[in-house]
Design a protein around this motif. Sequence first.
Motif, PDB file in Angstrom:
ATOM      1  N   PHE A 125      15.944 -14.075  63.877  1.00 29.89           N
ATOM      2  CA  PHE A 125      16.340 -14.306  65.265  1.00 29.89           C
ATOM      3  C   PHE A 125      17.814 -14.288  65.148  1.00 29.89           C
ATOM      4  O   PHE A 125      18.105 -15.256  64.631  1.00 29.89           O
ATOM      5  CB  PHE A 125      15.479 -15.450  66.013  1.00 29.89           C
ATOM      6  CG  PHE A 125      14.135 -15.204  66.238  1.00 29.89           C
ATOM      7  CD1 PHE A 125      13.506 -14.120  65.491  1.00 29.89           C
ATOM      8  CD2 PHE A 125      13.527 -15.862  67.222  1.00 29.89           C
ATOM      9  CE1 PHE A 125      11.915 -13.696  66.127  1.00 29.89           C
ATOM     10  CE2 PHE A 125      12.103 -15.883  67.546  1.00 29.89           C
ATOM     11  CZ  PHE A 125      11.335 -14.579  67.135  1.00 29.89           C
ATOM     12  N   GLU A 126      18.384 -13.566  66.208  1.00 34.11           N
ATOM     13  CA  GLU A 126      19.928 -13.875  66.190  1.00 34.11           C
ATOM     14  C   GLU A 126      20.279 -14.364  67.500  1.00 34.11           C
ATOM     15  O   GLU A 126      19.476 -14.537  68.496  1.00 34.11           O
ATOM     16  CB  GLU A 126      20.547 -12.326  66.038  1.00 34.11           C
ATOM     17  CG  GLU A 126      20.098 -11.664  65.210  1.00 34.11           C
ATOM     18  CD  GLU A 126      20.515 -11.944  63.604  1.00 34.11           C
ATOM     19  OE1 GLU A 126      21.176 -13.037  63.633  1.00 34.11           O
ATOM     20  OE2 GLU A 126      20.040 -11.389  62.663  1.00 34.11           O
ATOM     21  N   ASP A 127      21.415 -15.004  67.392  1.00 30.38           N
ATOM     22  CA  ASP A 127      21.979 -15.872  68.513  1.00 30.38           C
ATOM     23  C   ASP A 127      23.398 -15.266  68.918  1.00 30.38           C
ATOM     24  O   ASP A 127      23.814 -14.054  68.264  1.00 30.38           O
ATOM     25  CB  ASP A 127      22.197 -17.366  68.437  1.00 30.38           C
ATOM     26  CG  ASP A 127      23.172 -17.750  67.396  1.00 30.38           C
ATOM     27  OD1 ASP A 127      24.115 -16.571  66.682  1.00 30.38           O
ATOM     28  OD2 ASP A 127      23.091 -18.641  66.619  1.00 30.38           O
ATOM     29  N   PHE A 160      17.934  -5.565  66.494  1.00 32.99           N
ATOM     30  CA  PHE A 160      17.715  -5.074  67.822  1.00 32.99           C
ATOM     31  C   PHE A 160      18.187  -5.811  68.987  1.00 32.99           C
ATOM     32  O   PHE A 160      17.756  -7.154  68.759  1.00 32.99           O
ATOM     33  CB  PHE A 160      16.060  -4.924  67.719  1.00 32.99           C
ATOM     34  CG  PHE A 160      15.528  -3.721  66.979  1.00 32.99           C
ATOM     35  CD1 PHE A 160      15.206  -2.525  67.601  1.00 32.99           C
ATOM     36  CD2 PHE A 160      15.269  -3.951  65.526  1.00 32.99           C
ATOM     37  CE1 PHE A 160      14.691  -1.335  66.601  1.00 32.99           C
ATOM     38  CE2 PHE A 160      14.638  -3.034  64.798  1.00 32.99           C
ATOM     39  CZ  PHE A 160      14.465  -1.883  65.493  1.00 32.99           C
ATOM     40  N   ASP A 161      18.892  -5.303  69.822  1.00 34.27           N
ATOM     41  CA  ASP A 161      19.334  -6.129  71.094  1.00 34.27           C
ATOM     42  C   ASP A 161      18.919  -5.408  72.257  1.00 34.27           C
ATOM     43  O   ASP A 161      19.466  -4.323  72.679  1.00 34.27           O
ATOM     44  CB  ASP A 161      20.790  -6.456  70.883  1.00 34.27           C
ATOM     45  CG  ASP A 161      21.599  -7.015  72.149  1.00 34.27           C
ATOM     46  OD1 ASP A 161      20.733  -7.613  73.021  1.00 34.27           O
ATOM     47  OD2 ASP A 161      22.551  -7.180  72.123  1.00 34.27           O
ATOM     48  N   PRO A 203      17.080 -11.195  70.647  1.00 34.41           N
ATOM     49  CA  PRO A 203      17.900 -10.180  69.628  1.00 34.41           C
ATOM     50  C   PRO A 203      17.328 -10.647  68.156  1.00 34.41           C
ATOM     51  O   PRO A 203      16.880 -11.821  67.754  1.00 34.41           O
ATOM     52  CB  PRO A 203      19.218 -10.467  69.644  1.00 34.41           C
ATOM     53  CG  PRO A 203      19.547 -11.033  71.055  1.00 34.41           C
ATOM     54  CD  PRO A 203      18.205 -11.749  71.268  1.00 34.41           C
ATOM     55  N   PHE A 204      16.763  -9.589  67.332  1.00 35.70           N
ATOM     56  CA  PHE A 204      16.329  -9.832  66.284  1.00 35.70           C
ATOM     57  C   PHE A 204      16.683  -8.878  65.043  1.00 35.70           C
ATOM     58  O   PHE A 204      17.113  -7.768  65.305  1.00 35.70           O
ATOM     59  CB  PHE A 204      14.804  -9.881  66.145  1.00 35.70           C
ATOM     60  CG  PHE A 204      14.070  -8.444  66.650  1.00 35.70           C
ATOM     61  CD1 PHE A 204      13.524  -7.773  65.399  1.00 35.70           C
ATOM     62  CD2 PHE A 204      13.997  -8.408  67.887  1.00 35.70           C
ATOM     63  CE1 PHE A 204      13.053  -6.622  65.787  1.00 35.70           C
ATOM     64  CE2 PHE A 204      13.339  -7.146  67.931  1.00 35.70           C
ATOM     65  CZ  PHE A 204      12.962  -6.253  67.269  1.00 35.70           C
ATOM     66  N   THR A 205      16.617  -9.275  63.824  1.00 38.09           N
ATOM     67  CA  THR A 205      17.115  -8.220  63.014  1.00 38.09           C
ATOM     68  C   THR A 205      15.840  -8.140  61.704  1.00 38.09           C
ATOM     69  O   THR A 205      15.198  -9.009  61.296  1.00 38.09           O
ATOM     70  CB  THR A 205      18.112  -8.665  61.717  1.00 38.09           C
ATOM     71  OG1 THR A 205      19.476  -8.759  62.672  1.00 38.09           O
ATOM     72  CG2 THR A 205      18.620  -7.880  60.582  1.00 38.09           C
ATOM     73  N   ILE A 206      15.411  -6.931  61.463  1.00 42.81           N
ATOM     74  CA  ILE A 206      14.518  -6.569  60.244  1.00 42.81           C
ATOM     75  C   ILE A 206      15.255  -6.651  59.195  1.00 42.81           C
ATOM     76  O   ILE A 206      15.931  -5.391  58.920  1.00 42.81           O
ATOM     77  CB  ILE A 206      13.578  -5.302  60.699  1.00 42.81           C
ATOM     78  CG1 ILE A 206      12.837  -5.530  62.153  1.00 42.81           C
ATOM     79  CG2 ILE A 206      12.788  -5.134  59.565  1.00 42.81           C
ATOM     80  CD1 ILE A 206      12.141  -4.345  62.404  1.00 42.81           C
TER      81      ILE A 206
END
Length: 294
Positions: free
Chosen positions: A145-147, A283-284, A133-136
């Motif tokens: 990068f997300e956890d 985005f996941d 999962p990541f955020t722009i």
Amino acid sequence: MKPCFLAFLFACVFISAKALPAANEIPFQLLESGHLLVKAKVDGIEGNFIFDTGAGLTVFTKTFFDKLKNTRKEDGGYTGFRATGERLDIDLYEVRNFEFGPLKNAVQEVSFLDANLGGIDGIIAIKVLEHQPFTIDFPAKVIRFEDKQSLAGIRRQAKSIPLQLEQSRNKSLTIFAYFMVNDSLRLQCSLDSGAGKDVFRLNAKHLPRLGVDVRDTVNVRKIERKSEFNEQFKSSIYITKLRKLSPDGAPSIQSGPFPVQFVEGLIYDGIMWINWLGQRLTFDLDAPVLLVRE
């Protein structure tokens, strides 16, 4: 394959970070064209790339690829189709030690393109972050990068847009969502950060349903566009404006009036750039969902 790899053929603007990014962040430069320019490293060699959510495959320029010492050509290849319907038969290669911010892959599958991209070394596809999962984050100009913990917090704040994934032989990945056009037509469109600024493309078969008359030369302009790969392949495009666009299920997110290109032979309902959706896009792809925050 995405419709226009080469829409960003201009001088490369290199990233100049004012501060060191966090360990889970990748800085990007938002180019005037709307593209996201990032750095990545392959086998110890750093390059400048467009991060492209609409590109099925990661593609390097031949100039950059030739710098790499540890490459292996795969026995098989890949046949894909650009969104215009043009067929592309490409070779696939394994490269070593692919580093994209916190992501470090010992082996990465790529292809290369024998073209001059004005100092840009290629395109990094969303498939490399398929399970991350990541955020722009446009205000911060980072890909974060997300956890599980940060993702849970984002879900509580964000508007949710369901995604649909198109996997091709575990080599190519394209992402889609449904949108309402003029409150009357529900279309599934590719979300394409590599499309370019204010680029909204729809299949020309939808012209009548949206009340667009191609004979109206005052409000509709027709152009012919040649392929960058095959000059014999041409696309007919009708350029006009439409009243309103919004994600299905998230009507408060709107654009309009907005410019639109109706493309004959488009293999999707539509393709659009993503920057207009919100300031922070998470985005996941395992869910799969796009989480939008202002």
